[in-house]
Each structure stands twice: as C-alpha cells, then as structure tokens.
Design a protein around this motif. Sequence first.
Motif, PDB file in Angstrom:
ATOM      1  N   PRO A 188     -68.660  -5.830 -43.434  1.00  0.00           N
ATOM      2  CA  PRO A 188     -69.932  -5.954 -42.700  1.00  0.00           C
ATOM      3  C   PRO A 188     -70.793  -7.134 -43.151  1.00  0.00           C
ATOM      4  O   PRO A 188     -71.560  -7.675 -42.356  1.00  0.00           O
ATOM      5  N   ARG A 240     -69.996 -10.022 -43.542  1.00  0.00           N
ATOM      6  CA  ARG A 240     -69.645 -11.250 -42.813  1.00  0.00           C
ATOM      7  C   ARG A 240     -70.595 -11.512 -41.649  1.00  0.00           C
ATOM      8  O   ARG A 240     -70.935 -12.657 -41.364  1.00  0.00           O
ATOM      9  N   SER A 241     -71.007 -10.450 -40.972  1.00  0.00           N
ATOM     10  CA  SER A 241     -71.869 -10.681 -39.801  1.00  0.00           C
ATOM     11  C   SER A 241     -73.249 -11.182 -40.243  1.00  0.00           C
ATOM     12  O   SER A 241     -73.877 -11.999 -39.578  1.00  0.00           O
ATOM     13  N   ASP A 265     -72.863 -15.021 -40.842  1.00  0.00           N
ATOM     14  CA  ASP A 265     -72.053 -15.744 -39.860  1.00  0.00           C
ATOM     15  C   ASP A 265     -72.500 -17.206 -39.813  1.00  0.00           C
ATOM     16  O   ASP A 265     -73.651 -17.532 -40.069  1.00  0.00           O
TER      17      ASP A 265
END
Length: 349
Positions: free
Chosen positions: A163, A165-166, A169
């Motif tokens: 999670p 990573r989002s 981004d």
Amino acid sequence: MSTAGENLDVDALVAEIGQIAGAAVEAAGSATTQADLDAVRTSVYGRKSRLSELRRAMGTAPPEAKPVLGRAISAANSRVDAALAARAADLAGAAEAAQLERERIDVTLPGRRAPLGRRHPVTKVIQDFEDLFVGMGYRVVEGPEAETDWHNFEALNIPKGHPARSMWDTLYLSGTAGVGTTETDVLLRTHTSPVQIRVMQAEPPPLYIIAPGRTFRRDTLDRTHSPIFHQVEGLAVDRDLTFGDLAGTLEWFCHELFGPGFDIRLHPDYFPFTEPSAGIEVWWGDRWLEIAGCGMVDPNVFVAVGIDPEEWQGFAFGFGVERIAMLRYGIDDIRLFYENDQRFLEQFT
Ligand code: FA5
C-alpha cells in the motif's frame, strides 16, 4: 582645351596644373575623414582626372614643352601627396586622442558594484545540513534522480502491491537502467532513501552518511506540497546503535538548525523500511508541520543489501528541505521557492 599641336599654350597649362594642385591641397586640408582624403586623391590621380589627361597628352607635346609640363606635373604631385599625408596624419592623431579620451579612467569615480547573487533558501538549508553533519563525522553522498524500482521500493521493504506504493507514486520513465531491469523499472525517485541502499551495497559498515537531493511525487501542488521537492537523507550503521542515538542526534540537529523558540515533537509513525518509525513535527503558526520521517533500519533492509542484522544496527531519517526553509524563514507557501521572483529571493541574505 587642346593639349596637342604647335599652338600649345604651355604657360596656360602650367598655370592650370598649379590650380589643380592648389585646389587639391585646399580640399585635403579641410578633409575630416579618410573617405574625404580618398576622394581628393581620386579627383587628382583618377584615370579620368584632368591631370591624368594632361599626363597622357604629354606624349604628343612638342619636345620643348615636354620638360616644362613634366616638371609642373611632378611639382603638383609632390604638393598634393604632401598635403594628403599631412592631413592623414592629423586625422589619425585626432582619432587616437578621441579614443584615449573615451577610454580614460577616472580613478576618483566610485566603482560600479556588480550585483551580488544570493544562495537560494533551499540551497542554504542543504548547505547548513551538510556543515552540521560533516561536523559530526558524516559524509555527504549523492544518488541518481532516475532510480530503479528495486532501489526506490523493493530493497526498502516495499514489494510490488504494497500500500505504501500508492502514497509514493511517481513518474515512470521509458528505457531501462541496465542489466536485469525492464521498461517499467525506472522511475523518478520518490525519496532519497534509495541512496541508503546504494551506500550499504557499496561499502561495509560502520557508515555515517547524509544524502541531499531532489525527489518527485504525484502530489498536488498546494501550500505545503510540491510534486518536486528536496530531501536530505541520513543513515548511520554501527554496532549498538539505539533509538536513543537517533532521538539525540535529531534533537541536537533541530536545535542547531532552528535555534531556541521552536516547538518540536516526535510522534509514532510508520515506514516499511524502519522499525520502530517516527515523524518529526514543528509547530507552524496554528498547526504541526511534518518535517521528517525517521526510525531504526528494518532488518529486512539489511538483508536486502547483505548486512547481518544480528551484528549491525542502524538509524535513518529523511527531512523535507522546503518545509525546514519555510519554518526557518517564516514562509507560508512552498510555491514561492520555485517562482524565481527576485523580490522574494533577495530577502535571504
Ligand atoms: C519519506 O520520504 C521517507 N523516505 C523518510 C524516511 C527516511 C523515513 C528514512 C524513515 C527513514 P515522507 O514521505 O514522510 O517520508 O517524506 C519525508 C518528508 O519530506 C516529509 O516529512 C516532508 O517534510 C517532506 N515532504 C513529503 N512530501 C512532500 C511534498 N510533496 N512537498 C514538500 N515536502 C514534502
């Protein structure tokens, strides 16, 4: 006037030659440019001039007239040449004097001061960071802005699908970063933490480094966020390091950087690559502003770079440079840093 034949009026021709010379000497005397002098020379010596015509006509003149005319022409030549040379010398002298006057330096005049540039507040904070940590024995290192997915995420305990990573981004680049990477593997780094990985892969502990640099995120521009901003990463790897060492280092650093009068607090936070993790906040007008994340290096990160987590401990931190500059200089909008408005930049002496 004819110049051939027996009725040649030699006296009249000699007088005419004298007049031509006299007029040329006068014209030369009043010339103000080299072009004026050239015009005088052409009017006397040019192929179509009266003097040239007379010179050519001498060939057919009676023998007794030839020396008389020859002397008159030669005398005219000498007068004209002398007048042209004298005026040319005058003009050259005047030009030189004018140039000297133009280039005259008045040493009593006040100097013209070159406007002195100033360091951008972001640069200034980074340099202060470097001075303070170098003083504590840290080294300054740099890493690439275009990173691999592995350095930016995987090795920092952020596998694909995690999670976090989002939240981080970023922009993905086409092309690859060398052997073993694929098209989607290269990205603009979202933080300076991948420099930790590069340093730990390259050198054995103990390690004490800071890594300043530019970072990129898919964040919407507002008062406290920019999609491009700067961070300074810190990493210490040694035997027997504890959270107390981290807290003490950061407390000392914040005190040095901000001076007294700033309310600073550490609160529990979460980062996949540190355990435990914390955030550092500073009181900003009417609310707390987060300036850094930090924590003890997660054993999984040590394993990814081949360092034995049983033998070594580490702490790490990542500061947001613009946020520090905002607090330090009382700036209430991050966008001011990137507008290049000289009225803004000139305030930072
Ligand atoms: C990180 O980037 C972690 N890599 C920090 C870290 C390093 C934690 C080492 C543990 C160990 P975070 O996303 O919170 O964490 O960003 C760190 C700091 O960067 C923030 O506290 C904030 O000061 C600054 N920051 C984050 N996003 C922005 C943004 N969009 N604009 C300006 N500053 C930002």
